[in-house]
Design an enzyme around this catalytic site. Structure first.
Site, short mmCIF file in Angstrom:
data_model
loop_
_atom_site.label_atom_id
_atom_site.label_comp_id
_atom_site.label_asym_id
_atom_site.label_seq_id
_atom_site.Cartn_x
_atom_site.Cartn_y
_atom_site.Cartn_z
N GLN A 1 58.67 52.00 -2.10
CA GLN A 1 59.88 52.08 -2.93
C GLN A 1 60.25 50.67 -3.38
OE1 GLN A 1 61.22 54.85 -3.90
NE2 GLN A 1 60.47 56.36 -2.46
N TYR B 1 53.12 64.78 -0.20
CA TYR B 1 53.15 63.45 -0.84
C TYR B 1 53.96 62.46 0.03
CZ TYR B 1 52.87 66.88 -4.74
OH TYR B 1 52.58 67.96 -5.54
N ASN C 1 57.57 57.21 4.67
CA ASN C 1 58.90 56.69 4.38
C ASN C 1 60.01 57.67 4.76
OD1 ASN C 1 60.75 54.77 3.07
ND2 ASN C 1 60.93 56.29 1.45
N GLU D 1 49.32 63.62 2.82
CA GLU D 1 49.16 62.51 1.87
C GLU D 1 47.67 62.36 1.61
OE1 GLU D 1 49.09 59.67 -0.68
OE2 GLU D 1 51.06 60.36 -0.03
N ASP E 1 58.02 64.79 -2.81
CA ASP E 1 58.30 63.57 -3.58
C ASP E 1 57.05 63.30 -4.42
OD1 ASP E 1 59.10 61.13 -4.56
OD2 ASP E 1 59.07 60.08 -2.64
N CYS F 1 60.81 60.96 -9.50
CA CYS F 1 60.89 59.72 -10.27
C CYS F 1 60.78 60.00 -11.76
CB CYS F 1 59.81 58.73 -9.82
SG CYS F 1 58.13 59.36 -9.98
N GLU G 1 65.81 58.04 -10.97
CA GLU G 1 65.30 58.72 -9.78
C GLU G 1 66.34 59.77 -9.40
OE1 GLU G 1 62.23 58.15 -6.46
OE2 GLU G 1 62.49 56.96 -8.26
#
Length: 369
Positions: free
Chosen positions: A190, A218, A223, A239, A301, A326, A360
């Site tokens: 980020q 994802y 995070n 991921e 995400d 995003c 975002e």
């Protein structure tokens, strides 16, 4: 936007424009009141990249006007963290008179942190030799003697020299609790550290009353997974990018969290696995029995392209969907499907990218009664 105009006097005005735009875009989805999370007005970006210009004996950073493609000199960059701005002049000054360090140098990348660590990547149009290594070591020592906590990477074609680490350790504060994150050069993190903390706090708040397990697609370097683990019995996160999976495993261990499992699968592959259409050796090797999970909540995400139709259909099978986006345009497309079965119950704007058009957004969806 031709050049990034970081003007604190304009911050609230540009934020109000985004609020209006996002509310207009999502009005058809019967969204609740928008929760707005502001950015610091300057020094918010944790990373920055600059080309390097050689002019006689001088050496300086440049950027390009996106409309005219004309270059312009950059000595300070108010969007970037104070740490990057403090280092920029000292770094270029130290390399200016050093033939080995400056020869065919064409780009400098900075990756900084709120924790005080910084990583500098020097990119060259030539192969790097022992002389470069000795000079780069001396440069690193000199800058660390001046109070920086810095590592250096030298890059050339098919070449990467690391002095002494190719990552930084970030610490993000989430409701008074500190989380440790390994952030590796050239992998996604980020960009806005302070807003990243607010996103984590929002996600934790949204899932406060959760039961059962969490599925996350994802997940990057873990995070969100790490901060959300407190609200669930177990977290199963997927991921595809191998470096991110390695970082996620590091972060799980560093934070001493024992209820998060990371799988290296794409969202599409996970959809095939959960629907029993395909078996994956990776699941067997990791000792993961998907049937043993009781996931009522899914967290996504996705990249700018959003989720494909099959993934959207799979996601609809969960009681609660938390979606960080995003790219509001692809979020809208996905909501056309998701809102057939779910209502939007939380709606947020995170100003990750002040003074740009980028927005975002976050939504929490809950299954219709």
């Amino acid at each position: 936007m031709a050049t990034l105009d970081v003007n604190p006097q304009r911050y609230q005005e540009q934020l109000a424009e985004k609020v209006e735009r996002l509310n207009d875009m999502f009005a058809p989805y019967n969204v609740p009141e928008l929760e707005v999370f502001e950015s610091p007005e300057q020094h918010y970006r944790m990373r920055a990249e600059f080309r390097v210009w050689h002019e006689g004996e001088d050496l300086y950073y440049i950027m390009f006007n996106q409309e005219t493609r004309e270059k312009y000199r950059v000595d300070q960059f108010p969007a970037a963290s104070r740490l990057i701005n403090d280092l920029m002049p000292l770094l270029v000054e130290a390399m200016k008179d050093n033939e080995s360090l400056r020869r065919k140098l064409f780009q400098v990348d900075f990756l900084s942190t709120l924790s005080g660590e910084i990583l500098v990547s020097l990119l060259y149009h030539r192969q790097l030799d022992e002389e470069w290594i000795e000079n780069a070591k001396a440069l690193k020592q000199r800058l660390n003697d001046e109070g920086f906590n810095l590592n250096i990477i030298g890059r050339a074609r098919k070449m990467k020299i690391v002095l002494d680490r190719d990552y930084v350790i970030e610490k993000l504060d989430v409701n008074g609790q500190s989380y440790i994150y390994q952030q590796v050069e050239n992998s996604f993190t980020q960009p806005n550290g302070k807003v990243a903390e607010k996103m984590l706090e929002w996600a934790v708040d949204c899932t406060q009353e959760s039961t059962g397990d969490l599925l996350e697609l994802y997940c990057g370097n873990g995070n969100f997974s790490l901060a959300l683990a407190q609200n669930f019995d177990r977290v199963l996160a997927t991921e595809l990018a191998k470096p991110s999976v390695v970082s996620a495993q590091y972060n799980i261990a560093a934070n001493e969290i024992d209820n998060v499992q990371i799988l290296r699968l794409s969202a599409e592959e996970f959809t095939q696995a959960i629907e029993g259409k395909r078996e994956f050796r990776r699941l067997q090797d990791a000792g993961v029995d998907l049937k043993s999970y009781n996931c009522n909540t899914i967290f996504v995400d996705p990249p700018r392209s959003g989720m494909d139709v099959d993934t959207c259909k799979m996601v609809q099978g969960y009681e609660r969907i938390m979606y960080i986006s995003c790219n509001p345009e692809t979020l809208k497309e996905n909501l056309d499907i998701l809102c057939e079965t779910h209502n939007v119950t939380r709606f947020a704007l995170f100003d990750q990218f002040p003074y740009t058009h980028h927005m975002e957004a976050g939504v929490l969806l809950e299954r219709k009664a």
